[in-house]
Design an enzyme around this catalytic site. Structure first.
Site, PDB file in Angstrom:
ATOM      1  N   GLU A 221     -64.014  13.286 -59.884  1.00  0.00           N
ATOM      2  CA  GLU A 221     -64.442  11.900 -59.918  1.00  0.00           C
ATOM      3  C   GLU A 221     -64.329  11.296 -58.530  1.00  0.00           C
ATOM      4  O   GLU A 221     -63.706  11.883 -57.642  1.00  0.00           O
ATOM      5  CB  GLU A 221     -63.598  11.119 -60.920  1.00  0.00           C
ATOM      6  CG  GLU A 221     -62.137  11.096 -60.532  1.00  0.00           C
ATOM      7  CD  GLU A 221     -61.243  10.529 -61.621  1.00  0.00           C
ATOM      8  OE1 GLU A 221     -61.620  10.576 -62.798  1.00  0.00           O
ATOM      9  OE2 GLU A 221     -60.154  10.052 -61.278  1.00  0.00           O
ATOM     10  N   ASN A 256     -46.278   9.300 -57.182  1.00  0.00           N
ATOM     11  CA  ASN A 256     -46.879   8.954 -58.464  1.00  0.00           C
ATOM     12  C   ASN A 256     -45.894   8.433 -59.493  1.00  0.00           C
ATOM     13  O   ASN A 256     -46.198   8.376 -60.672  1.00  0.00           O
ATOM     14  CB  ASN A 256     -47.638  10.138 -59.083  1.00  0.00           C
ATOM     15  CG  ASN A 256     -48.921  10.398 -58.322  1.00  0.00           C
ATOM     16  OD1 ASN A 256     -49.594   9.451 -57.919  1.00  0.00           O
ATOM     17  ND2 ASN A 256     -49.234  11.654 -58.087  1.00  0.00           N
ATOM     18  N   GLU A 309     -56.459   5.827 -67.438  1.00  0.00           N
ATOM     19  CA  GLU A 309     -56.056   6.491 -68.670  1.00  0.00           C
ATOM     20  C   GLU A 309     -55.387   5.474 -69.584  1.00  0.00           C
ATOM     21  O   GLU A 309     -55.076   4.364 -69.173  1.00  0.00           O
ATOM     22  CB  GLU A 309     -55.093   7.646 -68.392  1.00  0.00           C
ATOM     23  CG  GLU A 309     -53.797   7.227 -67.737  1.00  0.00           C
ATOM     24  CD  GLU A 309     -52.866   8.416 -67.479  1.00  0.00           C
ATOM     25  OE1 GLU A 309     -53.274   9.564 -67.717  1.00  0.00           O
ATOM     26  OE2 GLU A 309     -51.737   8.168 -67.049  1.00  0.00           O
ATOM     27  N   ASN A 311     -52.084   4.977 -72.080  1.00  0.00           N
ATOM     28  CA  ASN A 311     -50.800   5.495 -72.543  1.00  0.00           C
ATOM     29  C   ASN A 311     -50.555   4.971 -73.944  1.00  0.00           C
ATOM     30  O   ASN A 311     -50.491   3.774 -74.164  1.00  0.00           O
ATOM     31  CB  ASN A 311     -49.676   5.067 -71.616  1.00  0.00           C
ATOM     32  CG  ASN A 311     -49.839   5.696 -70.246  1.00  0.00           C
ATOM     33  OD1 ASN A 311     -50.185   6.869 -70.135  1.00  0.00           O
ATOM     34  ND2 ASN A 311     -49.640   4.912 -69.213  1.00  0.00           N
TER      35      ASN A 311
END
Lengths: 678, 530
Positions: A221, A256, A309, A311
């Site tokens: 991406e 991260n 995303e 969670n």
């Protein structure tokens, strides 16, 4: 909690008072702070709680807080907190009607949700299908796009081979991100800026993905350069209601992993917030989401946002949302799981004030290496005794005397402060960190304190690259500023005087205070019960507020500023103090003693260049060399497992191995020697 | 004691008789000034420089750091040796290589000698020994601690047996002062040959890392006699004595550190055996609850924990002065305060060898206990002991008699002594570690305690030999003994207390026990199994 927050909660309590409580008994399939957090809400609702624990956790705080506790296995989480059958058995045997999974462990495991369902126990979280759909990076993206959610330009599918990777990369436009479909935690992720980097990245990422997840599928991406990480908290029920509780900004990350979070974001506009919130709800509804969930977005400098995303669990940083909205998210999760509708509608949700969260980790702030051991001193910043401290929330699962073990996550607590605006929330956080007593292990509060005081952070100009950019060589440990010296020197001088003169009388005494290689001559004068300290041509009146004992001491300087000083140890010569989060050794001598001390030779430390030393405590899981082997500098020669992490130990130099001092399976200390070279 | 015999009259004054009174005075004053100036320079500036180059302070500088500023009063600065052999009649130094006198440490009187390596290598002459003996006699007379700063090459060989006699005079006084006033030896340079027996007899010997050495015979003689090649540091450096031989109670980084730590230690100690344990004003509440202690002992009986954490939680301000931290680490001993009052702490250390008692631990514990009793310092025993260490090495090394030292010491002492059983108390070690049976004043057990003749496995193997279900029997054994009830039932512990209340309880007990009076039957002295 804010006034409106409290009101909202009160309103909700009234609403629910007539309704029966969602469950009679809930099992919490987690440990540490999140288990305690969930139990707090359960308690307030009159729900009985069941804790599960491994054998080393048998007296952990979450176990003591619960009404009942069941041991589900030995220390390694794979044999306890991840043992689904054992946990289901515990729920069945204690008669728990529902299980809250917390975060991590089994929280996003659809098999676990399924297994509970089969046993007639409610899973406090979304339905299996939603977990599954959102758990897969490729599938979630396809669903998101279909639901009208902004997605990062990219290829929604598995990249077949190297050639395809290059073709797709060119279509998407450089730079691109290559990442594992099944991935997480940065594994199998690579940025490529041109064709050759794509080729290389494809190979490396697929190997890494195969090794880490047993699944080598990759996707490509557009790489968003210098993005912010902003996420939307949503709540949805089984009656078709779905609301968003606004955003959290989690851009301050290291490797991260989030370090400092805040709500709301200092960046986005109300319009963008609304758009993000609505898209998050659209996605949730597309998968018939029921429970609390978080939709993560990357936001670029133009406020374009892209779905990252979702969670499907309670998020670590949920408390900051609770602070600004007044919603108890766990309470809503319990209600939804019991089939009740949400107790709020979108119009009830506002933004009241500002909240900041710091994740306090048991790790050194420079290299992020975990630290284990007993918390010999532990006192959370107090909320009660002073009005100015209102707005401090500390979610933790430990107390003084608890141990941080090698088996679990090294997070000590989440410290949350709340204020009417961003500045006051940050200032409260600084104060709270200064007063937070944690000793016995190394922790990251010096780094947190540094971030809070960073001008770029203060201005709100942050991105996920913040730490890398601001501290390219890593946090270097706070050097004492002139202002800080002006606070530390008189405070320590008076503390020392109090400790060494137990029946003080009016007098003047000279000392030399050494800290950070700097020596400051001072005169401490006690006159009519008042202390003053003269140094560097100025005199400061110092009022100590504590006695000779106690870790947290406060010194009032010239009845204006208050200096919080944590006194950790005194060996007769050197005071070990924590001041503004940094641990410092401060030596106080008389001028004569100092004169002679200055003549003492500086001893050279033992030469360790021939040794491979374990950088942290843990268990030695492998040694890949034998005595007599020749190795090159940087070759991995051993692995120490600590805190669920494999830490690769590399040869410190090229040469022949003389002796191996430890064997596989040994529990090694930090600083323990493992190999010796010739 | 009427042993002081070595005063040097100043004959010089008599010889000046014919001159006028004023002239006499001015000549004397001039000479006095000259002598004192010389004395302050020791062996001369170049030797002082050499001393500094080694990273050592001079004898006088050490005194300045050790004592309260300006409190030092020197004696016998004008003493010189009277040896005429081997050309010694031509070399004299005022003070003769040792500085002696008295002063204060945080306001309390002490007597001290400081050997001056710059004068004849600090070697000991008869006159030098007399100076030391003089201050030792005064220390005894007024009941003040004696501090010896050692930095000497040994006997002054030129003086022959007179020097040896001097050592003998000092040793005798060390022995007679033992248990009367605290004696502390600081090894701050070489201390070789017979000289080592003075520190050996004193209560505590501390060393400086890298610059101090103690041995009966140095590396050269060792090489000649046994053909063993060894360095001075390996043979008698601080590491050797602090962790292997147990001859030293601790070591510091440099001279200044050592002297300051000595000041700190003295603050814990009474000045003599007639005084009670000193009390320091303290704001740490005696009633302080310590919730952390409730969870500090792991549930698994085989999991270790650090007893020093418990000590630091319990005592005033977490301030613990550990003695012999690097020797026999399976037992922890040291000084601390409870509600301001000095106490001696003895704790089994589960972190090292499961906290068992072995030869070294027994000897270390016994000597510390006897020091505390000598000076009325109450003892707190923290017990978690799985027993005595088995094996031929221990048996053949004499664990029977060495273990008996700790038993003898704890049984004999009359100062108040309290026991807290934190976990295991097995077998003979249970009795030894200050049980009720040997006159402990107060014995507490934490709920985690297990008090039994032996561990479950061993016990079941004996009492249920041949039983088909040993595992079941073992479980029954654990049910019976792995708790404090059988002992509490018999009154062998006075109470089972919550760990969080331990400080509160001990402080209260120490308060009423302060007036304890207990006497052993008259004897010349007992016969401890040496």
């Amino acid at each position: 909690m804010s006034r409106t927050g409290l009101l909202a909660q009160f309103k909700r309590t009234l609403q629910t008072a007539s309704v029966t409580k969602p469950f009679e008994k809930v099992l919490i399939a987690n440990r540490g702070e999140i288990a305690c957090r969930v139990m707090k809400t359960c308690r307030s609702l009159g729900i009985k709680t069941v804790a599960v624990h491994s054998d080393v956790d048998d007296r952990a705080l979450h176990v003591r807080m619960a009404d009942e506790a069941v041991c589900v296995g030995p220390a390694p989480s794979s044999q306890s907190y991840l043992d689904m059958q054992a946990i289901v058995n515990a729920a069945v045997s204690t008669g728990a009607q529902a299980v809250h999974p917390g975060y991590g462990f089994l929280s996003e495991n659809c098999k676990f949700a399924q297994l509970l369902e089969e046993n007639g126990i409610s899973f406090i979280g979304p339905k299996e299908r939603a977990i599954q759909a959102m758990g897969d990076k490729i599938e979630s993206k396809i669903i998101a796009r279909a639901a009208g959610v902004n997605c990062i330009p990219g290829f929604d599918g598995v990249v077949e081979d190297e050639a395809a990777a290059v073709r797709i990369a060119n279509e998407v436009g450089y730079p691109v991100m290559i990442k594992a479909s099944a991935g997480g935690g940065g594994k199998g992720m690579r940025v490529a800026w041109n064709d050759s980097e794509v080729k290389e990245g494809f190979k490396l990422s697929s190997e890494e993905a195969a090794a880490s997840f047993g699944d080598d599928r990759l996707l490509i991406e557009r790489f968003i350069d210098n993005p912010r990480h902003i996420e939307i908290q949503i709540l949805a029920d089984s009656h078709g209601n779905c609301i968003y509780l606004n955003e959290r900004e989690c851009s301050i990350q290291r490797r991260n992993q989030k370090v400092v979070e805040e709500a709301p974001s200092s960046f986005i506009t109300p319009e963008v917030r609304k758009a993000m919130g609505e898209q998050a709800c659209q996605l949730a509804q597309a998968v018939d989401y029921q429970s609390a969930g978080t939709v993560e977005f990357l936001v670029d400098s133009q406020m374009n946002f892209y779905f990252l995303e979702m969670n499907t669990r309670l998020q670590v940083e949920h408390p900051i949302t609770e602070c600004i909205t007044g919603v108890d998210i766990v309470d809503e999760m319990l209600r939804v799981a019991a089939g009740y509708p949400l107790s709020y509608s979108q119009s009830d949700i506002g933004i009241n004030g500002w909240a900041v969260e710091c994740r306090v980790y048991a790790e050194d702030p420079v290299r992020y290496l975990p630290s284990i051991g007993l918390l010999t001193k532990y006192t959370e910043p107090s909320v009660q005794h002073n009005d100015s401290k209102l707005g401090v929330r500390c979610d933790s699962g430990i107390v003084e005397g608890s141990s941080i073990s090698i088996h679990y996550d090294p997070m000590i607590s989440k410290l949350v402060t709340y204020g009417p605006d961003r500045t006051s929330a940050i200032e409260r956080m600084e104060r709270a960190l200064d007063e937070y007593v944690i000793d016995g292990i190394t922790h990251n509060t010096p780094l947190l304190r540094e971030i809070l005081g960073n001008e770029r952070f203060r201005s709100g100009d942050i991105s996920t690259k913040f730490l890398e950019e601001e501290y390219p060589k890593g946090y270097s440990g706070g050097a004492l500023t002139a202002l800080q010296k002006g606070e530390l020197v008189p405070s320590v001088a008076v503390l020392h005087h109090l400790k060494t003169n137990r029946t003080p009388s009016d007098d003047s005494v000279n000392y030399v205070i050494s800290c950070d290689e700097e020596k400051v001559p001072v005169t401490v004068t006690l006159q009519n019960g008042k202390y003053s300290v003269t140094f560097e041509d100025k005199t400061v009146e110092v009022s100590p507020t504590g006695g000779t004992h106690g870790t947290l001491q406060e010194f009032k300087l010239d009845s204006t500023s208050v200096v919080p000083l944590q006194h950790l140890r005194f060996d007769g010569v050197t005071h070990t103090v924590r001041y503004r989060c940094c641990k410092r050794d401060v030596t106080v001598l008389t001028p004569l003693q100092q004169k002679y001390m200055d003549t003492m030779p500086v001893k050279v430390k033992e030469d360790t260049s021939n040794l491979l030393i374990s950088p942290m405590p843990g268990s030695l899981s492998s040694i890949s060399v034998e005595e007599g082997d020749e190795v090159l500098e940087g070759t991995e020669v051993a692995i120490v497992v600590a805190m669920k992490m494999n830490n690769s130990l590399k040869a410190p130099k090229s040469g022949k191995i003389k002796k191996i001092w430890a064997k596989v399976g040994d529990i090694v200390d930090g600083d323990q020697k493992i190999l010796e070279f010739y | 004691m009427a042993l002081s015999r070595f005063y040097i009259p100043c004959h010089a004054l008599v010889k000046l008789a014919p001159q006028t009174r004023t002239a006499v005075t001015s000549v004397v004053l001039e000479r006095l000034e000259q002598k004192k100036k010389e004395a302050l320079l020791g062996g001369g500036q170049h030797r002082i420089d050499a001393q500094h180059k080694k990273g050592k302070l001079t004898a006088r500088e050490r005194i300045e750091v050790l004592l309260d500023e300006g409190s030092f009063v020197e004696w016998d600065q004008l003493v010189e040796h009277d040896c005429i052999d081997w050309g010694m009649d031509k070399t004299h130094f005022a003070g003769d290589g040792v500085v002696t006198g008295t002063g204060t440490v945080n306001g309390r009187q002490v007597f001290l000698f400081s050997q001056d390596f710059t004068v004849f290598g600090g070697s000991l002459s008869a006159a030098y020994a007399s100076k030391i003996c003089k201050i030792m006699d005064h220390a005894e007379m007024v009941g003040a601690p004696l501090l010896g700063l050692n930095d000497s090459g040994g006997a002054r060989i030129q003086e022959g047996v007179a020097s040896l006699g001097g050592y003998g005079d000092i040793f005798l006084r060390n022995v007679l002062l033992s248990g009367v006033v605290p004696q502390i030896s600081l090894i701050m340079g070489p201390c070789a040959g017979g000289a080592v027996y003075s520190p050996a007899i004193t209560d505590f010997t501390f060393m400086v890392k890298g610059t101090s050495h103690m041995f009966i015979t140095g590396p050269d003689v060792v090489k000649q006699v046994t053909n063993e090649t060894v360095t001075q540091e390996e043979l008698g450096g601080s590491a050797a004595h602090c962790s292997t031989s147990g001859c030293a109670a601790g070591a510091c980084e440099n001279d200044v550190h050592l002297l300051l730590q000595t000041r700190r230690l003295l603050d814990f100690l009474p000045s003599n055996n007639q005084e009670k344990s000193p009390v320091r004003p303290c704001s740490d509440p005696a009633e302080r609850e310590i919730p952390a202690l409730d969870n500090i002992v792991p549930n698994s009986p085989i999991s270790p924990y650090d007893i020093k954490h418990i000590v630091e939680f319990l005592v005033d301000e977490g301030d613990f002065f550990e003695i012999m931290p690097d020797y026999a680490k399976n037992i922890v001993v040291g000084f601390a305060r409870m509600n301001g009052e000095t106490v001696g702490i003895v704790g089994n250390q589960p972190l090292v060898a499961a906290g068992c008692l072995d030869i070294n631990a027994s000897v270390k514990g016994a000597r510390f206990v006897r020091f505390c009793d000598s000076f009325n310092i109450p003892l707190i025993i923290l017990e978690d002991v799985p027993g005595f260490l088995p094996g031929t090495q221990q048996e053949h090394g004499g664990i029977i008699k060495h273990g008996a030292k700790l038993l003898y010491a704890l049984a004999e002492i009359t100062v108040h002594k309290l026991t807290v059983i934190t976990r295991k108390a097995y077998g003979g070690a249970y009795v030894v570690m200050n049980s009720k049976h040997i006159r402990a004043d107060v014995n507490y057990a934490w709920p985690s305690s297990e008090i039994a003749v032996m561990g479950s496995k061993g016990a079941v193997a004996i009492i249920c030999r041949g039983d088909p279900d040993l595992a079941k029997r073992e479980e029954e054994y654990i049910d019976t003994f792995a708790n404090p009830f059988p002992t509490a039932k018999k009154g062998f512990v006075d109470d089972v207390i919550m760990p969080r209340d331990t400080r509160k309880r001990l402080c209260a007990d120490l308060k009423w026990l302060r007036n304890k009076s207990q006497k052993n039957p008259w004897k010349k002295h007992g016969n401890i199994p040496l």
